[in-house]
Design an enzyme around this catalytic site. Structure first.
Site, PDB file in Angstrom:
ATOM      1  N   ASN A 180       4.693 -12.706   1.264  1.00  0.00           N
ATOM      2  CA  ASN A 180       5.729 -12.244   0.347  1.00  0.00           C
ATOM      3  C   ASN A 180       6.599 -11.141   0.949  1.00  0.00           C
ATOM      4  O   ASN A 180       7.547 -10.675   0.316  1.00  0.00           O
ATOM      5  CB  ASN A 180       5.120 -11.775  -0.983  1.00  0.00           C
ATOM      6  CG  ASN A 180       4.192 -10.585  -0.828  1.00  0.00           C
ATOM      7  OD1 ASN A 180       3.562 -10.392   0.214  1.00  0.00           O
ATOM      8  ND2 ASN A 180       4.077  -9.786  -1.863  1.00  0.00           N
ATOM      9  N   ASP A 219       5.824  -2.364   2.304  1.00  0.00           N
ATOM     10  CA  ASP A 219       4.880  -2.969   1.368  1.00  0.00           C
ATOM     11  C   ASP A 219       3.755  -1.962   1.119  1.00  0.00           C
ATOM     12  O   ASP A 219       3.590  -0.993   1.883  1.00  0.00           O
ATOM     13  CB  ASP A 219       4.333  -4.258   2.005  1.00  0.00           C
ATOM     14  CG  ASP A 219       3.186  -4.859   1.224  1.00  0.00           C
ATOM     15  OD1 ASP A 219       3.362  -5.097   0.012  1.00  0.00           O
ATOM     16  OD2 ASP A 219       2.114  -5.068   1.818  1.00  0.00           O
ATOM     17  N   LEU A 220       2.977  -2.176   0.083  1.00  0.00           N
ATOM     18  CA  LEU A 220       1.876  -1.264  -0.234  1.00  0.00           C
ATOM     19  C   LEU A 220       0.526  -1.787   0.255  1.00  0.00           C
ATOM     20  O   LEU A 220       0.036  -1.388   1.294  1.00  0.00           O
ATOM     21  CB  LEU A 220       1.847  -0.979  -1.738  1.00  0.00           C
ATOM     22  CG  LEU A 220       2.980  -0.093  -2.269  1.00  0.00           C
ATOM     23  CD1 LEU A 220       2.919   0.029  -3.791  1.00  0.00           C
ATOM     24  CD2 LEU A 220       2.907   1.290  -1.627  1.00  0.00           C
ATOM     25  N   ASP A 221      -0.086  -2.707  -0.492  1.00  0.00           N
ATOM     26  CA  ASP A 221      -1.435  -3.168  -0.156  1.00  0.00           C
ATOM     27  C   ASP A 221      -1.452  -3.914   1.177  1.00  0.00           C
ATOM     28  O   ASP A 221      -0.640  -4.803   1.429  1.00  0.00           O
ATOM     29  CB  ASP A 221      -1.961  -4.078  -1.268  1.00  0.00           C
ATOM     30  CG  ASP A 221      -2.049  -3.351  -2.592  1.00  0.00           C
ATOM     31  OD1 ASP A 221      -2.965  -2.533  -2.750  1.00  0.00           O
ATOM     32  OD2 ASP A 221      -1.175  -3.590  -3.447  1.00  0.00           O
TER      33      ASP A 221
END
Length: 265
Positions: free
Chosen positions: A216, A9-11
């Site tokens: 998510n 994931d990024l953030d």
């Protein structure tokens, strides 16, 4: 050496607190690709928002964007796209909501929002990605990757319940942050997209290492043979991912530090 697929994931995970890549993260991922490993980035962000980070990494990374609605190969070729049924998109656009809750559509071509919200652009300051303001009655219901509501958590909870009541299993409903309700077509999530990517790369789930911090990311982390949950993660995520390892904070390049130890860099 057995190649691995490293997906993150990024953030809140791979990116620092300023939503940019740490220098050490870039160095570690480049080193692992040179060793023959694969990298994928998986985010609720739009593809055009994510590809900036792939360019900065300068590695052949696959991109799983819009929470799995789109998958692109390292050259930018669209491999898969799944859209919300137009009738369902129309229902979601029409759901009653408080004026302070922003309605957003992520479409293949860009980001539509129902009113100006300059404060939302800070998340995308390093990529330059921005929205187009489109009144709800003019929003195109075709080709919608996700419907996104941003605002008060209590208001979002009511919208979540209304969406469930309207279309149930025909939608996949999740949160990327406490104030970000994200709705895709049923069966669309990062885990499903990851499974298809593993098959394409001829790798098993056991050969996948995944990192995440929010709800998510659940399906992606459940699937991966090695699941790592950030110290700053949503508290419910620790209950959902049995056997996951809790690592450091995203603001301290914890993914890079973990990978250094895991691969002896």
């Amino acid at each position: 050496m057995t190649p691995r697929l490293i997906v993150s994931d990024l953030d809140g995970t791979l990116l620092g607190s300023d939503h940019t890549l740490h220098k050490s993260t870039v160095e570690v991922l480049r080193a692992l690709v040179k060793q023959g490993h694969h990298v994928a980035l998986a985010s609720g962000r739009h593809y055009h928002d994510m590809k900036v980070f792939r360019d900065q990494l300068d590695i052949p990374a696959h991109l799983i964007s819009t929470n799995g609605a789109y998958v692109h190969d390292p050259k930018g070729t669209l491999l898969a796209a799944t859209h919300v049924d137009p009738e369902h998109a129309q229902t979601l656009i029409n759901l009653p909501r408080p004026p302070q809750v922003r309605l957003n559509l992520y479409r293949e071509s860009g980001w539509h929002i129902d009113a100006e919200a300059p404060h939302l652009l800070s998340l995308h300051a390093s990529t330059g990605f921005g929205y187009d303001v489109v009144p709800p009655d003019q929003m195109d219901i075709n080709g919608v990757g996700k419907v996104l509501y941003l605002g008060d958590p209590e208001a979002l909870k009511q919208l979540e319940e209304q969406a469930h009541k309207a279309h149930g299993d025909a939608l996949h409903i999740t949160y990327s942050t406490i104030d970000s309700l994200e709705i895709m077509a049923g069966g669309v999530n990062k885990g499903v997209a990851l499974a298809s990517l593993l098959e394409r790369l001829e790798l098993t789930a056991a050969e996948c290492i995944a990192f995440g911090d929010n709800l998510n990311d659940t399906e992606m982390l459940v699937l991966a043979g090695e699941a790592q949950v950030m110290a700053n993660a949503h508290l419910d995520l620790f209950d959902r991912i049995k056997g996951a390892e809790r690592i450091g904070h995203h603001g301290e390049a914890a993914v890079a530090e973990w990978l250094k130890k895991r691969f002896g860099l």
